[in-house]
Design a protein around this motif. Structure first.
Motif, PDB file in Angstrom:
ATOM      1  N   CYS A  97      -5.355  -3.688  -5.717  1.00  0.00           N
ATOM      2  CA  CYS A  97      -4.464  -4.347  -4.750  1.00  0.00           C
ATOM      3  C   CYS A  97      -4.700  -3.854  -3.317  1.00  0.00           C
ATOM      4  O   CYS A  97      -4.853  -2.660  -3.088  1.00  0.00           O
ATOM      5  CB  CYS A  97      -3.008  -4.096  -5.144  1.00  0.00           C
ATOM      6  N   ASP A  98      -4.697  -4.805  -2.406  1.00  0.00           N
ATOM      7  CA  ASP A  98      -4.644  -4.442  -0.990  1.00  0.00           C
ATOM      8  C   ASP A  98      -3.703  -5.408  -0.264  1.00  0.00           C
ATOM      9  O   ASP A  98      -3.969  -5.850   0.843  1.00  0.00           O
ATOM     10  CB  ASP A  98      -6.037  -4.427  -0.360  1.00  0.00           C
ATOM     11  N   ALA A  99      -2.596  -5.697  -0.938  1.00  0.00           N
ATOM     12  CA  ALA A  99      -1.672  -6.720  -0.430  1.00  0.00           C
ATOM     13  C   ALA A  99      -0.848  -6.252   0.756  1.00  0.00           C
ATOM     14  O   ALA A  99      -0.183  -7.053   1.392  1.00  0.00           O
ATOM     15  CB  ALA A  99      -0.750  -7.183  -1.554  1.00  0.00           C
ATOM     16  N   LEU A 117      -0.487  -0.341   3.333  1.00  0.00           N
ATOM     17  CA  LEU A 117      -0.493   1.033   2.814  1.00  0.00           C
ATOM     18  C   LEU A 117      -1.809   1.378   2.133  1.00  0.00           C
ATOM     19  O   LEU A 117      -2.222   2.534   2.097  1.00  0.00           O
ATOM     20  CB  LEU A 117       0.670   1.240   1.836  1.00  0.00           C
ATOM     21  N   VAL A 152       6.846   1.691  -4.269  1.00  0.00           N
ATOM     22  CA  VAL A 152       5.510   1.314  -3.766  1.00  0.00           C
ATOM     23  C   VAL A 152       4.465   2.216  -4.412  1.00  0.00           C
ATOM     24  O   VAL A 152       4.715   3.389  -4.679  1.00  0.00           O
ATOM     25  CB  VAL A 152       5.397   1.382  -2.217  1.00  0.00           C
ATOM     26  N   LYS A 153       3.303   1.643  -4.655  1.00  0.00           N
ATOM     27  CA  LYS A 153       2.264   2.356  -5.410  1.00  0.00           C
ATOM     28  C   LYS A 153       1.268   3.095  -4.514  1.00  0.00           C
ATOM     29  O   LYS A 153       0.391   3.796  -5.023  1.00  0.00           O
ATOM     30  CB  LYS A 153       1.478   1.377  -6.298  1.00  0.00           C
ATOM     31  N   CYS A 154       1.377   2.887  -3.212  1.00  0.00           N
ATOM     32  CA  CYS A 154       0.464   3.581  -2.290  1.00  0.00           C
ATOM     33  C   CYS A 154       1.275   4.470  -1.353  1.00  0.00           C
ATOM     34  O   CYS A 154       2.404   4.126  -0.975  1.00  0.00           O
ATOM     35  CB  CYS A 154      -0.321   2.576  -1.453  1.00  0.00           C
ATOM     36  N   ALA A 211       6.001  -6.589  -0.974  1.00  0.00           N
ATOM     37  CA  ALA A 211       4.670  -6.859  -1.535  1.00  0.00           C
ATOM     38  C   ALA A 211       4.468  -6.137  -2.865  1.00  0.00           C
ATOM     39  O   ALA A 211       3.780  -6.633  -3.767  1.00  0.00           O
ATOM     40  CB  ALA A 211       3.587  -6.436  -0.535  1.00  0.00           C
ATOM     41  N   TYR A 258       5.142  -5.628  -8.968  1.00  0.00           N
ATOM     42  CA  TYR A 258       4.474  -4.749  -9.946  1.00  0.00           C
ATOM     43  C   TYR A 258       5.507  -3.929 -10.725  1.00  0.00           C
ATOM     44  O   TYR A 258       5.408  -3.783 -11.937  1.00  0.00           O
ATOM     45  CB  TYR A 258       3.474  -3.823  -9.254  1.00  0.00           C
TER      46      TYR A 258
END
Ligand code: SF4
Length: 252
Positions: free
Chosen positions: A84-86, A89, A154-156, A171, A175
């Motif tokens: 992902c790069d949505a 971050l 958030v995952k990042c 965004a 997930y």
């Protein structure tokens, strides 16, 4: 008191428990019953006033409108997040941090986002905050990976550990929504204000959200402090301990 209890209470700053010689030992107080959030009919004018006062929160897309996420199994979801790069971050983090634990857990703990240690290791809640979370789990008879899943909003990693922005939360939330749909936890514990308000979709102080059983699409949701905050504010550990004991009561 056994060694385990002593260890946990020390960690939570609730030990030693001094008792004057000759004084009766007090029973541990039973946590007050939690308020249960029940939707009720609110006059329209009151709702409008409340909405006008409430600071905005991220507008979270309905996952059912995102079939590219809502249809994913674990393997595909992990791959989707990895690639992902949505949001912005991804440009500054080392790697995405998906989540860890028992994929059929009854307990789901949700934090805000990865910090420096998590970004480096690719696992949520490692480092000092993770150690405290592990001890909090231990205190209520739980263990990371065993009937427990740990994830973040958030995952990042947000740069310099800032709070994630609304558009970043929006965004990334699909997930987490899909993780919840796959896990089907019996209880969600939100750790900190960002996790709480993102899951609830409304802004409020953490203090006003604690000690209430909220509803997250049919799953009970309770709210307590983020372990990183507890490290900075150890006086609040007693409140977190009460929240955890209430969570155990709910699960019973
Ligand atoms: Fe994608 Fe979430 Fe990372 Fe943003 S924070 S790039 S939405 S995985």
């Amino acid at each position: 008191m056994n060694v385990r209890d002593e260890h946990v209470l020390r960690e939570l700053n609730l030990y030693p428990l001094w008792v004057r010689r000759g004084m009766p030992v007090q029973e541990e107080p039973v946590p007050a019953p939690l308020a249960i959030e029940v939707p009720e009919a609110i006059p329209e004018a009151k709702v409008e006033a409340a909405v006008a006062k409430a600071p905005p929160v991220a507008e979270i897309p309905d996952i059912t409108s995102l079939p590219e996420v809502a249809s994913l199994d674990w393997a595909a979801l992990k791959e989707k997040v990895r690639a992902c790069d949505a949001c912005q971050l991804r440009a500054t983090c080392t790697q995405t941090v998906f989540g860890v634990g028992d994929e059929q857990a009854d307990w789901l703990f949700v934090g805000e986002g990865p910090g420096a240690d998590e970004d480096a290791q690719g696992e949520p809640f490692v480092g000092q905050a993770g150690k405290l979370l592990d001890n909090m789990l231990f205190a209520i008879g739980l263990k990371r990976g065993d009937n427990v899943y740990i994830a973040n909003i958030v995952k990042c990693r947000p740069p310099n550990n800032r709070n994630p922005e609304h558009d970043e939360i929006a965004a990334c939330m699909p997930y987490l929504q899909q993780q919840i749909a796959l896990i089907k936890p019996r209880l969600i514990v939100a750790l900190g204000k960002v996790a709480a308000t993102s899951l609830l979709g409304r802004d409020a102080t953490l203090g006003s959200l604690r000690e209430t059983v909220h509803d997250y699409h049919g799953t009970p949701l309770i709210i307590t402090y983020h372990p990183a905050y507890l490290l900075r504010s150890p006086a609040e550990k007693a409140k977190a301990w009460r929240d955890l004991k209430s969570a155990v009561e709910i699960m019973r």
